[in-house]
Write a protein that holds these residues in place. Structure first.
Motif, PDB file in Angstrom:
ATOM      1  N   ALA A 110      37.808  37.502  36.838  1.00 25.66           N
ATOM      2  CA  ALA A 110      37.259  37.837  35.522  1.00 25.66           C
ATOM      3  C   ALA A 110      38.007  39.007  34.896  1.00 25.66           C
ATOM      4  CB  ALA A 110      35.775  38.159  35.644  1.00 25.66           C
ATOM      5  N   PHE A 111      38.397  39.974  35.714  1.00 31.10           N
ATOM      6  CA  PHE A 111      39.098  41.149  35.190  1.00 31.10           C
ATOM      7  C   PHE A 111      40.487  40.768  34.688  1.00 31.10           C
ATOM      8  CE2 PHE A 111      41.574  45.087  35.531  1.00 31.10           C
ATOM      9  CZ  PHE A 111      40.747  45.972  34.850  1.00 31.10           C
ATOM     10  N   VAL A 112      41.205  39.946  35.442  1.00 30.13           N
ATOM     11  CA  VAL A 112      42.529  39.508  34.986  1.00 30.13           C
ATOM     12  C   VAL A 112      42.405  38.745  33.674  1.00 30.13           C
ATOM     13  CG1 VAL A 112      44.508  38.026  35.520  1.00 30.13           C
ATOM     14  CG2 VAL A 112      43.549  39.507  37.289  1.00 30.13           C
ATOM     15  N   ASP A 113      41.399  37.894  33.564  1.00 28.64           N
ATOM     16  CA  ASP A 113      41.180  37.178  32.291  1.00 28.64           C
ATOM     17  C   ASP A 113      41.002  38.167  31.140  1.00 28.64           C
ATOM     18  OD1 ASP A 113      41.311  34.750  33.595  1.00 28.64           O
ATOM     19  OD2 ASP A 113      39.135  34.451  33.680  1.00 28.64           O
ATOM     20  N   LYS A 114      40.244  39.221  31.392  1.00 31.30           N
ATOM     21  CA  LYS A 114      40.005  40.240  30.367  1.00 31.30           C
ATOM     22  C   LYS A 114      41.305  40.944  29.978  1.00 31.30           C
ATOM     23  CE  LYS A 114      37.396  44.579  29.723  1.00 31.30           C
ATOM     24  NZ  LYS A 114      36.432  45.510  30.371  1.00 31.30           N
ATOM     25  N   VAL A 115      42.114  41.298  30.965  1.00 28.25           N
ATOM     26  CA  VAL A 115      43.382  41.986  30.700  1.00 28.25           C
ATOM     27  C   VAL A 115      44.340  41.081  29.938  1.00 28.25           C
ATOM     28  CG1 VAL A 115      45.454  42.918  31.817  1.00 28.25           C
ATOM     29  CG2 VAL A 115      43.184  43.609  32.623  1.00 28.25           C
ATOM     30  N   LEU A 116      44.436  39.824  30.339  1.00 30.26           N
ATOM     31  CA  LEU A 116      45.340  38.902  29.644  1.00 30.26           C
ATOM     32  C   LEU A 116      44.900  38.682  28.205  1.00 30.26           C
ATOM     33  CD1 LEU A 116      46.050  36.216  32.411  1.00 30.26           C
ATOM     34  CD2 LEU A 116      47.448  38.191  31.757  1.00 30.26           C
ATOM     35  N   ALA A 117      43.595  38.592  27.991  1.00 31.39           N
ATOM     36  CA  ALA A 117      43.095  38.415  26.625  1.00 31.39           C
ATOM     37  C   ALA A 117      43.416  39.628  25.764  1.00 31.39           C
ATOM     38  CB  ALA A 117      41.591  38.168  26.657  1.00 31.39           C
ATOM     39  N   ALA A 118      43.299  40.819  26.328  1.00 39.25           N
ATOM     40  CA  ALA A 118      43.543  42.041  25.557  1.00 39.25           C
ATOM     41  C   ALA A 118      45.013  42.249  25.252  1.00 39.25           C
ATOM     42  CB  ALA A 118      42.981  43.241  26.320  1.00 39.25           C
ATOM     43  N   THR A 119      45.874  41.926  26.219  1.00 40.56           N
ATOM     44  CA  THR A 119      47.305  42.211  26.063  1.00 40.56           C
ATOM     45  C   THR A 119      48.073  41.060  25.443  1.00 40.56           C
ATOM     46  OG1 THR A 119      47.765  41.410  28.309  1.00 40.56           O
ATOM     47  CG2 THR A 119      47.284  43.776  28.051  1.00 40.56           C
ATOM     48  N   GLY A 120      47.510  39.869  25.482  1.00 36.08           N
ATOM     49  CA  GLY A 120      48.216  38.706  24.966  1.00 36.08           C
ATOM     50  C   GLY A 120      49.258  38.153  25.911  1.00 36.08           C
ATOM     51  N   ALA A 121      49.316  38.669  27.117  1.00 33.02           N
ATOM     52  CA  ALA A 121      50.302  38.211  28.097  1.00 33.02           C
ATOM     53  C   ALA A 121      49.851  36.898  28.728  1.00 33.02           C
ATOM     54  CB  ALA A 121      50.503  39.271  29.183  1.00 33.02           C
ATOM     55  N   ALA A 122      50.823  36.105  29.177  1.00 31.51           N
ATOM     56  CA  ALA A 122      50.505  34.837  29.820  1.00 31.51           C
ATOM     57  C   ALA A 122      50.141  35.021  31.288  1.00 31.51           C
ATOM     58  CB  ALA A 122      51.679  33.883  29.696  1.00 31.51           C
ATOM     59  N   LYS A 123      50.748  36.020  31.916  1.00 27.72           N
ATOM     60  CA  LYS A 123      50.504  36.281  33.327  1.00 27.72           C
ATOM     61  C   LYS A 123      50.468  37.778  33.580  1.00 27.72           C
ATOM     62  CE  LYS A 123      52.387  32.087  35.477  1.00 27.72           C
ATOM     63  NZ  LYS A 123      53.224  31.558  36.571  1.00 27.72           N
ATOM     64  N   ALA A 124      49.873  38.155  34.712  1.00 28.15           N
ATOM     65  CA  ALA A 124      49.819  39.550  35.142  1.00 28.15           C
ATOM     66  C   ALA A 124      50.531  39.682  36.477  1.00 28.15           C
ATOM     67  CB  ALA A 124      48.364  40.012  35.289  1.00 28.15           C
ATOM     68  N   ASP A 125      50.855  40.914  36.838  1.00 27.71           N
ATOM     69  CA  ASP A 125      51.310  41.259  38.182  1.00 27.71           C
ATOM     70  C   ASP A 125      50.208  42.062  38.856  1.00 27.71           C
ATOM     71  OD1 ASP A 125      53.841  40.046  38.008  1.00 27.71           O
ATOM     72  OD2 ASP A 125      54.702  41.826  37.043  1.00 27.71           O
ATOM     73  N   LEU A 126      49.996  41.833  40.147  1.00 26.79           N
ATOM     74  CA  LEU A 126      48.964  42.524  40.901  1.00 26.79           C
ATOM     75  C   LEU A 126      49.591  43.422  41.948  1.00 26.79           C
ATOM     76  CD1 LEU A 126      46.550  39.507  41.632  1.00 26.79           C
ATOM     77  CD2 LEU A 126      46.661  40.948  39.582  1.00 26.79           C
ATOM     78  N   VAL A 127      49.047  44.627  42.079  1.00 22.93           N
ATOM     79  CA  VAL A 127      49.438  45.546  43.145  1.00 22.93           C
ATOM     80  C   VAL A 127      48.168  45.986  43.839  1.00 22.93           C
ATOM     81  CG1 VAL A 127      50.574  47.708  43.759  1.00 22.93           C
ATOM     82  CG2 VAL A 127      51.445  46.354  41.831  1.00 22.93           C
ATOM     83  N   GLY A 128      48.067  45.735  45.140  1.00 15.76           N
ATOM     84  CA  GLY A 128      46.855  46.072  45.859  1.00 15.76           C
ATOM     85  C   GLY A 128      47.118  46.848  47.124  1.00 15.76           C
ATOM     86  N   HIS A 129      46.150  47.681  47.483  1.00 12.08           N
ATOM     87  CA  HIS A 129      46.230  48.484  48.713  1.00 12.08           C
ATOM     88  C   HIS A 129      45.215  47.969  49.713  1.00 12.08           C
ATOM     89  CE1 HIS A 129      45.114  52.464  50.876  1.00 12.08           C
ATOM     90  NE2 HIS A 129      46.130  51.892  51.503  1.00 12.08           N
ATOM     91  N   SER A 130      45.638  47.760  50.963  1.00 13.36           N
ATOM     92  CA  SER A 130      44.747  47.394  52.058  1.00 13.36           C
ATOM     93  C   SER A 130      44.010  46.089  51.714  1.00 13.36           C
ATOM     94  CB  SER A 130      43.786  48.551  52.344  1.00 13.36           C
ATOM     95  OG  SER A 130      43.122  48.379  53.586  1.00 13.36           O
ATOM     96  N   GLN A 131      42.677  46.088  51.693  1.00 14.64           N
ATOM     97  CA  GLN A 131      41.956  44.884  51.293  1.00 14.64           C
ATOM     98  C   GLN A 131      42.422  44.409  49.922  1.00 14.64           C
ATOM     99  OE1 GLN A 131      37.482  43.391  49.960  1.00 14.64           O
ATOM    100  NE2 GLN A 131      37.646  45.330  51.018  1.00 14.64           N
ATOM    101  N   GLY A 132      42.780  45.352  49.044  1.00 13.56           N
ATOM    102  CA  GLY A 132      43.228  45.006  47.704  1.00 13.56           C
ATOM    103  C   GLY A 132      44.545  44.275  47.660  1.00 13.56           C
ATOM    104  N   GLY A 133      45.298  44.300  48.764  1.00 15.22           N
ATOM    105  CA  GLY A 133      46.519  43.510  48.849  1.00 15.22           C
ATOM    106  C   GLY A 133      46.287  42.129  49.433  1.00 15.22           C
ATOM    107  N   MET A 134      45.157  41.966  50.118  1.00 18.02           N
ATOM    108  CA  MET A 134      44.802  40.686  50.730  1.00 18.02           C
ATOM    109  C   MET A 134      43.828  39.888  49.879  1.00 18.02           C
ATOM    110  SD  MET A 134      41.928  39.319  52.394  1.00 18.02           S
ATOM    111  CE  MET A 134      41.081  40.665  53.175  1.00 18.02           C
ATOM    112  N   MET A 135      42.787  40.537  49.360  1.00 19.57           N
ATOM    113  CA  MET A 135      41.747  39.834  48.605  1.00 19.57           C
ATOM    114  C   MET A 135      42.300  38.994  47.457  1.00 19.57           C
ATOM    115  SD  MET A 135      40.065  40.246  45.438  1.00 19.57           S
ATOM    116  CE  MET A 135      39.705  41.950  45.015  1.00 19.57           C
TER     117      MET A 135
END
Length: 286
Positions: A110-135
């Motif tokens: 849901a958050f990525v959808d929100k970011v893409l809608a706000a920025t107008g970008a087609a795709k995002a890049d994700l950077v995560g730490h620990s669980q945030g890199g796996m989830m």
């Protein structure tokens, strides 16, 4: 047989120590305040950096404190940077990433959808730490995230679970302890090596087509152990050992994401490989 509390005690102590280190007293209040320089929904990606970057904190982390180093580093380099809180438990402020990981992946979706809608970008890049890199891999594999994500960069990610230096291997000998962890903090139990969640996530391969993967690990990781369990197998994967970039870098599980500018430099390379510059010990000054 020793009482189960003698085994659970060191496990909880280690996790709480990590939490205290992750949320210093001087910044722990920050999660309730607006971040500075990122989460700017008026930001429009540039031609040089056409995709927004979404930062995904680790277990016991939050959207601000986990990124007080990396977020400004990237915004200074003209990236549109966003971060979210996920995995909240009722009545537990500041310390997030504790709820069921599949539900956390839905929050990320849901958050990525929100970011893409706000920025107008087609795709995002994700950077995560620990669980945030796996989830995010659950989001990519089961929730259609591969259509919305160009790259996933995991910093010390728990991709294949952890033994917490062997402590979790003792859990089967103490009936009820694993159930207690699962009921109280599901994400902790799900990150134990061999959990049902991880078996399902990794079944059929670690990666999905169309996404670039980078893993940055440190041999001094004391939380996601052994550190090689962080690596991914599959196409479009680059596994990086920090000490191969700078042999004298002693960063462990927390500092690798919080303060290590050598890691920050390598994250920037992973986000923009066409402009990558060699990472070395000198990158701390970049």
């Amino acid at each position: 047989m020793l009482p189960w509390r003698r085994v659970l005690g060191p496990l909880i102590a280690l996790l709480l120590t990590a939490a205290v280190a992750l949320l210093p007293a001087t910044t722990a209040h920050a999660a309730g305040a607006p971040s500075s320089g990122w989460n700017d929904y008026s930001c429009k990606p540039s031609a040089a950096h056409p995709r927004p970057v979404v930062l995904v904190h680790g277990t016991f982390g939050n959207s601000v404190d986990n990124w007080l180093g990396l977020a400004p580093y990237l915004t200074h380099r003209d990236y549109c940077v966003f971060s979210l809180d996920y995995g909240q438990l009722a009545g537990v402020p500041l310390f997030h990433g504790l709820g069921p990981i599949d539900k956390s992946a839905q929050q990320l979706d849901a958050f990525v959808d929100k970011v893409l809608a706000a920025t107008g970008a087609a795709k995002a890049d994700l950077v995560g730490h620990s669980q945030g890199g796996m989830m995010p891999r659950h989001y990519l594999k089961f929730l259609g995230g591969a259509a919305e994500v160009n790259a996933l960069v995991g910093i010390a990610p728990s991709n294949h679970g952890t033994t917490l230096a062997g402590l979790t291997n003792l859990l089967p000998y103490f009936p009820g302890v694993g159930h207690l962890l699962n009921e109280a903090t599901p994400a902790l139990a799900q990150q134990v090596a061999g959990s049902d969640f991880l078996d399902r996530l990794n079944a059929g391969g670690d990666t999905v087509p169309g996404v670039r993967y980078t893993v940055i690990a440190t041999r001094y990781d004391q939380v996601v152990t052994p550190y090689r369990s962080q690596y991914l197998n599959g196409p479009n994967v680059r596994n990086v050992l920090l000490q191969d970039l700078c042999p004298v870098d002693l960063s462990e599980h927390l500092t690798i994401a919080l303060t290590d500018r050598i890691v920050f430099h390598e994250v920037a390379n992973a986000l923009d490989p066409s402009r990558a510059r060699p990472t070395s010990c000198a990158s701390v000054f970049s």
